[in-house]
Write a protein that holds these residues in place. Structure first.
Motif, mmCIF file in Angstrom:
data_model
loop_
_atom_site.group_PDB
_atom_site.id
_atom_site.type_symbol
_atom_site.label_atom_id
_atom_site.label_comp_id
_atom_site.label_asym_id
_atom_site.label_seq_id
_atom_site.Cartn_x
_atom_site.Cartn_y
_atom_site.Cartn_z
ATOM 1 N N LEU A 71 -86.748 25.374 -78.793
ATOM 2 C CA LEU A 71 -86.590 24.454 -79.868
ATOM 3 C C LEU A 71 -85.250 24.800 -80.874
ATOM 4 N N ARG A 72 -84.953 26.027 -80.852
ATOM 5 C CA ARG A 72 -83.785 26.483 -81.525
ATOM 6 C C ARG A 72 -82.475 25.921 -80.840
ATOM 7 N N GLY B 2 -89.436 16.738 -92.172
ATOM 8 C CA GLY B 2 -89.900 17.984 -92.670
ATOM 9 C C GLY B 2 -89.251 18.109 -94.012
ATOM 10 N N THR B 3 -89.797 18.939 -94.893
ATOM 11 C CA THR B 3 -89.215 19.183 -96.390
ATOM 12 C C THR B 3 -88.485 20.019 -96.534
ATOM 13 N N GLY B 4 -88.371 21.174 -95.645
ATOM 14 C CA GLY B 4 -87.681 22.381 -95.859
ATOM 15 C C GLY B 4 -88.640 23.432 -96.430
ATOM 16 N N TYR B 5 -89.890 23.068 -96.613
ATOM 17 C CA TYR B 5 -91.176 24.301 -96.842
ATOM 18 C C TYR B 5 -92.110 24.252 -95.989
ATOM 19 N N GLU B 6 -92.600 25.181 -96.024
ATOM 20 C CA GLU B 6 -93.783 25.431 -94.809
ATOM 21 C C GLU B 6 -95.046 24.706 -95.069
ATOM 22 N N ASP B 7 -95.591 24.511 -96.407
ATOM 23 C CA ASP B 7 -96.806 23.630 -96.307
ATOM 24 C C ASP B 7 -96.442 23.111 -97.793
ATOM 25 N N GLY C 185 -90.104 13.586 -82.139
ATOM 26 C CA GLY C 185 -89.489 14.236 -81.377
ATOM 27 C C GLY C 185 -88.377 15.482 -81.889
ATOM 28 N N VAL C 186 -88.198 15.423 -83.216
ATOM 29 C CA VAL C 186 -87.209 16.347 -83.527
ATOM 30 C C VAL C 186 -87.988 17.734 -83.721
ATOM 31 N N PRO C 187 -87.322 18.869 -83.392
ATOM 32 C CA PRO C 187 -87.951 20.169 -83.369
ATOM 33 C C PRO C 187 -88.173 20.476 -84.767
ATOM 34 N N HIS C 188 -89.317 20.946 -85.266
ATOM 35 C CA HIS C 188 -89.722 21.160 -86.895
ATOM 36 C C HIS C 188 -89.629 22.662 -86.878
ATOM 37 N N VAL C 189 -88.298 23.114 -87.072
ATOM 38 C CA VAL C 189 -88.021 24.653 -87.068
ATOM 39 C C VAL C 189 -86.889 24.729 -88.255
ATOM 40 N N ARG C 190 -86.630 25.826 -88.507
ATOM 41 C CA ARG C 190 -85.814 26.463 -89.624
ATOM 42 C C ARG C 190 -84.859 27.381 -88.915
ATOM 43 N N VAL C 191 -83.522 27.144 -89.131
ATOM 44 C CA VAL C 191 -82.626 28.280 -87.895
ATOM 45 C C VAL C 191 -81.641 28.778 -88.967
ATOM 46 N N PRO C 192 -81.878 29.974 -89.359
ATOM 47 C CA PRO C 192 -80.731 30.593 -90.382
ATOM 48 C C PRO C 192 -79.513 30.635 -89.544
ATOM 49 N N LEU C 193 -78.364 30.383 -90.201
ATOM 50 C CA LEU C 193 -77.026 30.590 -89.675
ATOM 51 C C LEU C 193 -76.113 30.842 -90.847
ATOM 52 N N ILE D 284 -80.423 25.126 -90.930
ATOM 53 C CA ILE D 284 -80.483 23.980 -90.396
ATOM 54 C C ILE D 284 -82.188 23.673 -89.795
ATOM 55 N N GLY D 285 -82.518 22.487 -89.956
ATOM 56 C CA GLY D 285 -83.678 22.350 -89.620
ATOM 57 C C GLY D 285 -84.728 22.196 -91.055
ATOM 58 N N PHE D 286 -85.651 21.697 -90.934
ATOM 59 C CA PHE D 286 -86.622 21.451 -92.155
ATOM 60 C C PHE D 286 -88.123 22.024 -91.903
ATOM 61 N N GLY D 287 -88.343 22.981 -91.018
ATOM 62 C CA GLY D 287 -89.618 23.484 -91.124
ATOM 63 C C GLY D 287 -90.755 22.629 -90.580
ATOM 64 N N THR D 288 -91.789 22.964 -91.138
ATOM 65 C CA THR D 288 -93.248 22.440 -90.809
ATOM 66 C C THR D 288 -93.217 20.796 -90.527
#
Length: 307
Positions: A5-6, A221-226, A248-256, A261-265
């Protein structure tokens, strides 16, 4: 699985970084426009004056766009300044900002604030307006719909669409606008309907917001986990159409370095904890189409009924 996913999300970022400069080289932000009309906070007593003042501001922006040779922008602005249109604010600079009312704000007992997602600007404003009109017709006379294009939205294929940067700048403006509505219409029930990247904006603005509902639809996603992390008393709803590619977008948050990038849950997952509404089989841009299940569901939410 997490590693895959990452990698997928990183690939999307690289693709966006390459494509965005090509498609955005002559974007709408380059069209010149005058400074907006100076107006104070929204007040019900002065609405007609406010509408007239913004109509003149749109006319001035139309003249400047025509002189610049941008016929598409000038034509869009010509439509926006019709006497039947009611704008609480307008700014034609840097892609454009516009806040438009559909219905009678003075007498509204329920107010729906639409917060758009990516690729919404003055050139594409017509499709945003179509959705607002469809919702307004669904709800009837006691409800006002407000289309809040109060920020520079990211492009769908731009790197900004994968981070919370634009949302961080937009959220204080949205929160301030809702406070103005609370003061101007203290008896009205306010719901925020947040599409796609707009749900990231609403997530950032949610803390302490005096609203009855926050509705996330077509959300990455919202950028928050719940939902609890939004710190809001509003009921948080989420819905996704069966034909929406955003699923189909990966629901993850990847620190760079320097960003994430990404918006989590996934907002429609049980883990996020929102109330789920039926959105039918709509695609990403079809939630507010007349006759759709999603439109009916969100109309019920705005009216304070169970979706």
């Amino acid at each position: 699985m997490a590693s895959r996913l990452r990698r997928a999300l990183l690939a999307a970022l690289v693709t966006a970084s390459v494509v965005a400069p090509l498609v955005g080289a002559a974007g709408p932000s380059e069209v010149p426009a005058p400074a907006p009309v100076a107006l104070g906070p929204v007040r019900v007593a002065g609405l007609e004056h406010r509408y007239a003042a913004n109509r003149e501001g749109i006319r001035a922006a139309e003249v400047m766009a025509a002189r610049h040779g941008d016929r598409k922008r000038a034509r869009a602005l010509w439509k926006m300044r019709e006497a039947s249109r009611h704008f609480l604010s307008f700014d034609g600079r840097n892609g454009g900002r516009a806040v438009e009312v559909y219905g009678d704000l003075k007498r509204a007992t329920h107010i729906a604030v639409l917060v758009p997602g990516s690729d919404t600007n003055l050139e594409t404003y017509g499709r945003f307006r179509d959705g607002a009109l469809a919702l307004s017709r669904q709800l009837g006379r006691s409800t006002a719909v407000i289309g809040w294009l109060g920020y520079k939205t990211p492009g769908t294929v731009a790197p900004e669409a994968l981070t919370t940067g634009r949302a961080a700048g937009a959220a204080p403006r949205l929160a301030a606008f809702v406070r103005e509505l609370n003061a101007a219409t203290p008896r009205a029930r306010i719901s925020l309907l947040c599409h796609s990247y707009g749900s990231v904006v609403c997530g950032r603005a949610a803390r302490g917001l005096n609203a009855a509902d926050i509705v996330l639809y077509g959300s990455p996603g919202t950028g928050y986990e719940d939902a609890r992390q939004l710190h809001t008393r509003a009921t948080v709803w989420a819905g996704r159409g069966g034909n929406d590619w955003i699923g189909g977008v990966p629901h993850v948050r990847v620190p760079l370095p320097g960003t994430t990038i990404g918006f989590g849950t996934d907002p429609v997952s049980r883990r996020f904890g929102a109330r789920i509404f039926d959105a039918g089989d709509v695609g990403h841009s079809d939630y507010l189409k007349p006759g759709s299940v999603a439109l009916a569901s969100m109309g019920r939410i705005v009216e304070g009924r169970d979706a």
